[in-house]
Design a protein around this motif. Structure first.
Motif, PDB file in Angstrom:
ATOM      1  N   TYR A 182     -13.832  16.590   3.036  1.00 44.93           N
ATOM      2  CA  TYR A 182     -13.889  16.150   4.431  1.00 44.93           C
ATOM      3  C   TYR A 182     -13.694  17.338   5.368  1.00 44.93           C
ATOM      4  CZ  TYR A 182     -12.644  13.882   8.827  1.00 44.93           C
ATOM      5  OH  TYR A 182     -12.601  13.512  10.159  1.00 44.93           O
ATOM      6  N   TYR A 183     -12.690  18.161   5.076  1.00 49.92           N
ATOM      7  CA  TYR A 183     -12.448  19.330   5.935  1.00 49.92           C
ATOM      8  C   TYR A 183     -13.664  20.255   5.951  1.00 49.92           C
ATOM      9  CZ  TYR A 183     -10.703  23.758   7.659  1.00 49.92           C
ATOM     10  OH  TYR A 183     -10.556  24.912   8.390  1.00 49.92           O
ATOM     11  N   GLU A 184     -14.183  20.576   4.780  1.00 51.31           N
ATOM     12  CA  GLU A 184     -15.272  21.558   4.702  1.00 51.31           C
ATOM     13  C   GLU A 184     -16.561  21.015   5.312  1.00 51.31           C
ATOM     14  OE1 GLU A 184     -14.044  24.514   1.120  1.00 51.31           O
ATOM     15  OE2 GLU A 184     -15.265  22.788   0.521  1.00 51.31           O
ATOM     16  N   ASN A 185     -16.810  19.724   5.187  1.00 56.56           N
ATOM     17  CA  ASN A 185     -18.011  19.132   5.788  1.00 56.56           C
ATOM     18  C   ASN A 185     -17.948  19.143   7.307  1.00 56.56           C
ATOM     19  OD1 ASN A 185     -19.217  18.612   3.338  1.00 56.56           O
ATOM     20  ND2 ASN A 185     -18.601  16.464   3.264  1.00 56.56           N
ATOM     21  N   ASN A 186     -16.725  19.055   7.844  1.00 55.96           N
ATOM     22  CA  ASN A 186     -16.569  18.958   9.292  1.00 55.96           C
ATOM     23  C   ASN A 186     -16.180  20.268   9.969  1.00 55.96           C
ATOM     24  OD1 ASN A 186     -16.720  15.901  10.212  1.00 55.96           O
ATOM     25  ND2 ASN A 186     -15.697  15.935   8.217  1.00 55.96           N
ATOM     26  N   TYR A 187     -15.509  21.156   9.235  1.00 56.02           N
ATOM     27  CA  TYR A 187     -14.957  22.350   9.884  1.00 56.02           C
ATOM     28  C   TYR A 187     -15.287  23.664   9.189  1.00 56.02           C
ATOM     29  CZ  TYR A 187     -12.283  18.648  12.138  1.00 56.02           C
ATOM     30  OH  TYR A 187     -11.926  17.511  12.817  1.00 56.02           O
ATOM     31  N   LEU A 230      -7.497  14.567  -3.590  1.00 51.25           N
ATOM     32  CA  LEU A 230      -7.465  15.916  -3.036  1.00 51.25           C
ATOM     33  C   LEU A 230      -8.883  16.420  -2.797  1.00 51.25           C
ATOM     34  CD1 LEU A 230      -5.695  18.310  -2.198  1.00 51.25           C
ATOM     35  CD2 LEU A 230      -5.886  19.163  -4.541  1.00 51.25           C
ATOM     36  N   GLU A 231      -9.783  16.089  -3.702  1.00 50.06           N
ATOM     37  CA  GLU A 231     -11.175  16.524  -3.555  1.00 50.06           C
ATOM     38  C   GLU A 231     -11.804  15.906  -2.306  1.00 50.06           C
ATOM     39  OE1 GLU A 231     -15.327  16.873  -6.150  1.00 50.06           O
ATOM     40  OE2 GLU A 231     -13.624  15.753  -6.950  1.00 50.06           O
ATOM     41  N   GLU A 232     -11.545  14.632  -2.063  1.00 49.93           N
ATOM     42  CA  GLU A 232     -12.079  13.975  -0.869  1.00 49.93           C
ATOM     43  C   GLU A 232     -11.538  14.630   0.401  1.00 49.93           C
ATOM     44  OE1 GLU A 232     -12.636   9.402  -2.581  1.00 49.93           O
ATOM     45  OE2 GLU A 232     -10.732  10.036  -1.683  1.00 49.93           O
ATOM     46  N   TYR A 259       0.874  -1.172   0.000  1.00 49.47           N
ATOM     47  CA  TYR A 259       0.000   0.000   0.000  1.00 49.47           C
ATOM     48  C   TYR A 259       0.917   1.230   0.000  1.00 49.47           C
ATOM     49  CZ  TYR A 259      -4.056  -2.782   1.697  1.00 49.47           C
ATOM     50  OH  TYR A 259      -5.080  -3.687   1.854  1.00 49.47           O
ATOM     51  N   THR A 260       0.734   2.114  -0.937  1.00 46.47           N
ATOM     52  CA  THR A 260       1.553   3.320  -0.989  1.00 46.47           C
ATOM     53  C   THR A 260       0.710   4.567  -0.723  1.00 46.47           C
ATOM     54  OG1 THR A 260       1.291   3.520  -3.393  1.00 46.47           O
ATOM     55  CG2 THR A 260       3.203   2.286  -2.579  1.00 46.47           C
ATOM     56  N   GLU A 261       1.411   5.619  -0.344  1.00 48.01           N
ATOM     57  CA  GLU A 261       0.788   6.888   0.044  1.00 48.01           C
ATOM     58  C   GLU A 261       1.015   7.938  -1.035  1.00 48.01           C
ATOM     59  OE1 GLU A 261       1.567  10.430   3.360  1.00 48.01           O
ATOM     60  OE2 GLU A 261       3.083   8.935   2.890  1.00 48.01           O
ATOM     61  N   ARG A 262      -0.038   8.597  -1.461  1.00 42.23           N
ATOM     62  CA  ARG A 262       0.068   9.794  -2.297  1.00 42.23           C
ATOM     63  C   ARG A 262      -1.331  10.355  -2.525  1.00 42.23           C
ATOM     64  NH1 ARG A 262       3.701   9.186  -7.249  1.00 42.23           N
ATOM     65  NH2 ARG A 262       5.274   9.611  -5.664  1.00 42.23           N
ATOM     66  N   VAL A 263      -1.583  11.525  -1.987  1.00 42.19           N
ATOM     67  CA  VAL A 263      -2.883  12.164  -2.219  1.00 42.19           C
ATOM     68  C   VAL A 263      -3.034  12.375  -3.715  1.00 42.19           C
ATOM     69  CG1 VAL A 263      -4.272  14.229  -1.851  1.00 42.19           C
ATOM     70  CG2 VAL A 263      -2.960  13.268   0.039  1.00 42.19           C
ATOM     71  N   LYS A 264      -4.133  11.889  -4.270  1.00 41.60           N
ATOM     72  CA  LYS A 264      -4.333  11.925  -5.719  1.00 41.60           C
ATOM     73  C   LYS A 264      -4.841  13.309  -6.128  1.00 41.60           C
ATOM     74  CE  LYS A 264      -5.749   7.082  -5.311  1.00 41.60           C
ATOM     75  NZ  LYS A 264      -6.257   7.000  -3.933  1.00 41.60           N
ATOM     76  N   ALA A 265      -3.968  14.069  -6.794  1.00 45.02           N
ATOM     77  CA  ALA A 265      -4.323  15.436  -7.172  1.00 45.02           C
ATOM     78  C   ALA A 265      -4.288  15.660  -8.683  1.00 45.02           C
ATOM     79  CB  ALA A 265      -3.379  16.418  -6.490  1.00 45.02           C
TER      80      ALA A 265
END
Length: 242
Positions: free
Chosen positions: A158-163, A152-154, A79-85
């Motif tokens: 997530y931030y805008e829905n919660n904060y 990136l959209e997710e 499993y690798t890490e990279r925010v898909k932008a």
């Protein structure tokens, strides 16, 4: 005499600043020359965490590649890490810069480190650092791995829905999103930042493990994610060795 005192104080200030930066890098493991491993096991799965840094020493990445090659030979799935932008809207990239407080990396984190910390703050780094190589250069097999991260959209959603919504101001468009903004600093608490950048994304990894049919998994993710991932694995009944 006054000039001598001024330059002595000036030198000490920048020397102390460099010492603080280097002490911080030491604490974060960025100057490490050896990659660490964390082992977790349940009745049905073996999981190995390989905490990484986006910048590090050449020896560190050489050791990481050696460990990845060994795990690939043992048929671990990565499993690798990279925010898909890729293809992200300009407004999303500018919102991310506003939220994160840093330019969006266009050519690696070292470019930001050199241009902002090195040139702006005159920091002298203890060791020569390089950007984390591409996963292919680290030996991660393309047919034996998957990018398990958010888009990136997710992340912004997530931030805008919660904060709350991130409102872009005219100053947010005065520079490229790969450059520092001219806007005042956007205030985000450490707990919120960790929730968005770490907890939210950790849950994506943990939820994938819940449905994973493979029994040997190696997770290559930033070191800041390790405590949360280990905690999540323990909650799922994994025995962990740290």
């Amino acid at each position: 005499m006054k000039h001598l005192i001024f330059f002595s104080i000036f030198f000490l200030l920048f020397s102390c600043q460099s010492m603080l930066f280097n002490a911080g890098f030491e604490a974060l493991g960025i100057y490490d020359d050896e990659a660490k491993l964390h082992f977790s096991e349940s009745d049905s799965k073996k999981i190995i965490l390989l905490p990484t840094h986006h910048i590090g020493t050449q020896l560190y990445y050489d050791d990481l590649k050696y460990k990845i090659d060994s795990l690939a030979a043992l048929n671990f799935y990565f499993y690798t890490e990279r925010v898909k932008a890729e293809g992200a809207k300009d407004s999303l990239l500018r919102k991310f810069r506003k939220f994160s407080g840093n330019p969006v990396p266009s050519s690696g984190y070292k470019n930001i480190m050199d241009s902002v910390w090195g040139k702006k703050y005159k920091i002298k780094f203890k060791k020569e650092l390089i950007d984390q190589p591409d996963y292919s250069d680290l030996g991660v097999p393309a047919n034996q791995s998957d990018n398990v991260d958010s888009t990136l959209e997710e992340l912004i959603t997530y931030y805008e829905n919660n904060y709350g919504e991130i409102i872009l101001a005219p100053c947010d468009f005065e520079t490229k999103f790969t450059e520092e903004t001219t806007c005042p600093k956007y205030k985000v608490s450490k707990s919120i930042r960790n929730d968005v950048l770490q907890d939210f994304r950790n849950n994506i990894v943990l939820n994938r493990i819940d449905i994973e049919t493979r029994d040997k998994i190696a997770i290559i993710y930033g070191a800041g994610h390790t405590p949360g991932l280990l905690e999540g694995l323990k909650a799922r009944g994994f025995q962990t060795e740290e």
